[in-house]
Scaffold this active site. Structure first.
Site, PDB file in Angstrom:
ATOM      1  N   LYS A 102       9.624 -37.970 -33.722  1.00  0.00           N
ATOM      2  CA  LYS A 102       8.715 -37.057 -33.015  1.00  0.00           C
ATOM      3  C   LYS A 102       8.186 -37.649 -31.700  1.00  0.00           C
ATOM      4  O   LYS A 102       8.342 -38.854 -31.458  1.00  0.00           O
ATOM      5  CB  LYS A 102       7.558 -36.700 -33.958  1.00  0.00           C
ATOM      6  CG  LYS A 102       8.003 -35.900 -35.194  1.00  0.00           C
ATOM      7  CD  LYS A 102       6.779 -35.510 -36.024  1.00  0.00           C
ATOM      8  CE  LYS A 102       7.170 -34.620 -37.179  1.00  0.00           C
ATOM      9  NZ  LYS A 102       5.974 -34.182 -37.944  1.00  0.00           N
TER      10      LYS A 102
ATOM     11  N   TYR B 173       9.483 -24.591 -37.260  1.00  0.00           N
ATOM     12  CA  TYR B 173       8.356 -24.734 -38.189  1.00  0.00           C
ATOM     13  C   TYR B 173       7.823 -23.376 -38.662  1.00  0.00           C
ATOM     14  O   TYR B 173       6.661 -23.269 -39.039  1.00  0.00           O
ATOM     15  CB  TYR B 173       7.234 -25.539 -37.532  1.00  0.00           C
ATOM     16  CG  TYR B 173       7.455 -27.041 -37.559  1.00  0.00           C
ATOM     17  CD1 TYR B 173       7.545 -27.731 -38.772  1.00  0.00           C
ATOM     18  CD2 TYR B 173       7.565 -27.787 -36.390  1.00  0.00           C
ATOM     19  CE1 TYR B 173       7.727 -29.108 -38.817  1.00  0.00           C
ATOM     20  CE2 TYR B 173       7.750 -29.164 -36.422  1.00  0.00           C
ATOM     21  CZ  TYR B 173       7.833 -29.811 -37.636  1.00  0.00           C
ATOM     22  OH  TYR B 173       8.011 -31.182 -37.681  1.00  0.00           O
TER      23      TYR B 173
ATOM     24  N   ASN C  79       2.641 -37.938 -37.014  1.00  0.00           N
ATOM     25  CA  ASN C  79       3.117 -38.786 -38.114  1.00  0.00           C
ATOM     26  C   ASN C  79       4.523 -39.348 -37.876  1.00  0.00           C
ATOM     27  O   ASN C  79       5.230 -39.664 -38.825  1.00  0.00           O
ATOM     28  CB  ASN C  79       3.017 -38.026 -39.444  1.00  0.00           C
ATOM     29  CG  ASN C  79       3.872 -36.777 -39.475  1.00  0.00           C
ATOM     30  OD1 ASN C  79       4.492 -36.418 -38.480  1.00  0.00           O
ATOM     31  ND2 ASN C  79       3.925 -36.118 -40.612  1.00  0.00           N
TER      32      ASN C  79
ATOM     33  N   HIS D  45       9.840 -36.456 -38.980  1.00  0.00           N
ATOM     34  CA  HIS D  45      10.002 -35.351 -39.926  1.00  0.00           C
ATOM     35  C   HIS D  45      11.250 -35.589 -40.761  1.00  0.00           C
ATOM     36  O   HIS D  45      12.240 -36.122 -40.261  1.00  0.00           O
ATOM     37  CB  HIS D  45      10.176 -34.038 -39.144  1.00  0.00           C
ATOM     38  CG  HIS D  45      10.678 -32.901 -39.980  1.00  0.00           C
ATOM     39  ND1 HIS D  45       9.835 -32.106 -40.725  1.00  0.00           N
ATOM     40  CD2 HIS D  45      11.940 -32.455 -40.220  1.00  0.00           C
ATOM     41  CE1 HIS D  45      10.565 -31.207 -41.371  1.00  0.00           C
ATOM     42  NE2 HIS D  45      11.841 -31.394 -41.084  1.00  0.00           N
TER      43      HIS D  45
ATOM     44  N   GLU E 287      18.291 -27.154 -41.400  1.00  0.00           N
ATOM     45  CA  GLU E 287      17.671 -27.889 -40.288  1.00  0.00           C
ATOM     46  C   GLU E 287      18.691 -28.691 -39.476  1.00  0.00           C
ATOM     47  O   GLU E 287      18.552 -28.801 -38.253  1.00  0.00           O
ATOM     48  CB  GLU E 287      16.560 -28.809 -40.826  1.00  0.00           C
ATOM     49  CG  GLU E 287      15.379 -28.004 -41.372  1.00  0.00           C
ATOM     50  CD  GLU E 287      14.227 -28.876 -41.839  1.00  0.00           C
ATOM     51  OE1 GLU E 287      14.362 -30.116 -41.859  1.00  0.00           O
ATOM     52  OE2 GLU E 287      13.179 -28.297 -42.180  1.00  0.00           O
TER      53      GLU E 287
HETATM   54  P1  CMP Z   1       6.374 -32.487 -40.958  1.00  0.00           P
HETATM   55  O1  CMP Z   1       6.910 -33.263 -42.096  1.00  0.00           O
HETATM   56  O2  CMP Z   1       7.183 -32.438 -39.710  1.00  0.00           O
HETATM   57  O3  CMP Z   1       6.053 -30.993 -41.420  1.00  0.00           O
HETATM   58  C1  CMP Z   1       5.054 -30.198 -40.835  1.00  0.00           C
HETATM   59  C2  CMP Z   1       4.182 -30.967 -39.892  1.00  0.00           C
HETATM   60  O4  CMP Z   1       2.919 -30.373 -39.657  1.00  0.00           O
HETATM   61  C3  CMP Z   1       3.839 -32.314 -40.503  1.00  0.00           C
HETATM   62  O5  CMP Z   1       4.952 -33.144 -40.565  1.00  0.00           O
HETATM   63  C4  CMP Z   1       2.698 -32.745 -39.615  1.00  0.00           C
HETATM   64  O6  CMP Z   1       3.148 -33.181 -38.331  1.00  0.00           O
HETATM   65  C5  CMP Z   1       1.979 -31.413 -39.469  1.00  0.00           C
HETATM   66  N1  CMP Z   1       0.945 -31.245 -40.496  1.00  0.00           N
HETATM   67  C6  CMP Z   1       1.101 -31.071 -41.809  1.00  0.00           C
HETATM   68  N2  CMP Z   1      -0.080 -30.929 -42.434  1.00  0.00           N
HETATM   69  C7  CMP Z   1      -1.002 -31.003 -41.475  1.00  0.00           C
HETATM   70  C8  CMP Z   1      -2.415 -30.939 -41.478  1.00  0.00           C
HETATM   71  N3  CMP Z   1      -3.111 -30.745 -42.612  1.00  0.00           N
HETATM   72  N4  CMP Z   1      -3.053 -31.060 -40.311  1.00  0.00           N
HETATM   73  C9  CMP Z   1      -2.349 -31.253 -39.168  1.00  0.00           C
HETATM   74  N5  CMP Z   1      -0.999 -31.326 -39.100  1.00  0.00           N
HETATM   75  C10 CMP Z   1      -0.333 -31.216 -40.243  1.00  0.00           C
END
Ligand code: CMP
Length: 136
Positions: free
Chosen positions: A9, A49, A112, A115, A126
């Protein structure tokens, strides 16, 4: 062989962690089948998403995912989906096990670092979002 999608990311690309993350991935036996560096449009991010549309974090997630370049990577391995989720760690880096990618390189539940697909079915969907069969 199962297929799954890793996305490095914008925060991890910006922090120069592409190589660090790919080393962890290949060291646990994944084969990199296709990879590129790109930047998502807002429409593309919203489509990718789509399952999260309507959630409180959706618009912020789109801001973040379009804020810089990403590196989508199509991976193959036995039990690829489960293994990638294991090495990524929990969505929230604060809850991710020590040594996992999100523990090492993520900074918040949103930012984070990476993904990973959440099911074998989504692994197919995906990877096909980013790569055509000719690229494998
Ligand atoms: P990802 O695994 O890419 O899937 C959805 C993404 O949304 C996740 O990683 C985070 O980047 C984001 N995300 C998921 N939960 C939350 C949350 N509670 N608050 C903010 N961002 C979130």
């Amino acid at each position: 062989m199962e297929r799954t999608l890793l996305i490095i990311k914008p925060d991890a690309v910006e922090a120069n962690n592409i190589g660090n993350i790919l080393k962890i991935i290949v060291d646990v036996g994944f084969t990199i089948k296709a990879m590129r560096m790109t930047r998502l449009t807002r429409d593309q991010a919203a489509k990718f998403y789509g399952i999260h549309e309507g959630k409180p974090f959706f618009e912020s997630l789109l801001d973040y995912m379009t804020s810089g370049k990403i590196v989508p990577v199509a991976l193959e391995r036995e039990n690829a989906v489960a293994k990638l989720r294991e090495v990524l760690g929990a969505t929230d880096p604060a809850k991710a096990d020590t040594g996992t990618i999100r523990n090492l390189y993520g900074s918040s539940i949103e930012r984070n670092a990476s993904h990973g697909s959440d099911s074998a079915e989504n692994g197919k969907i995906e990877t096909a979002f980013f790569f055509g069969e000719m690229e494998y």
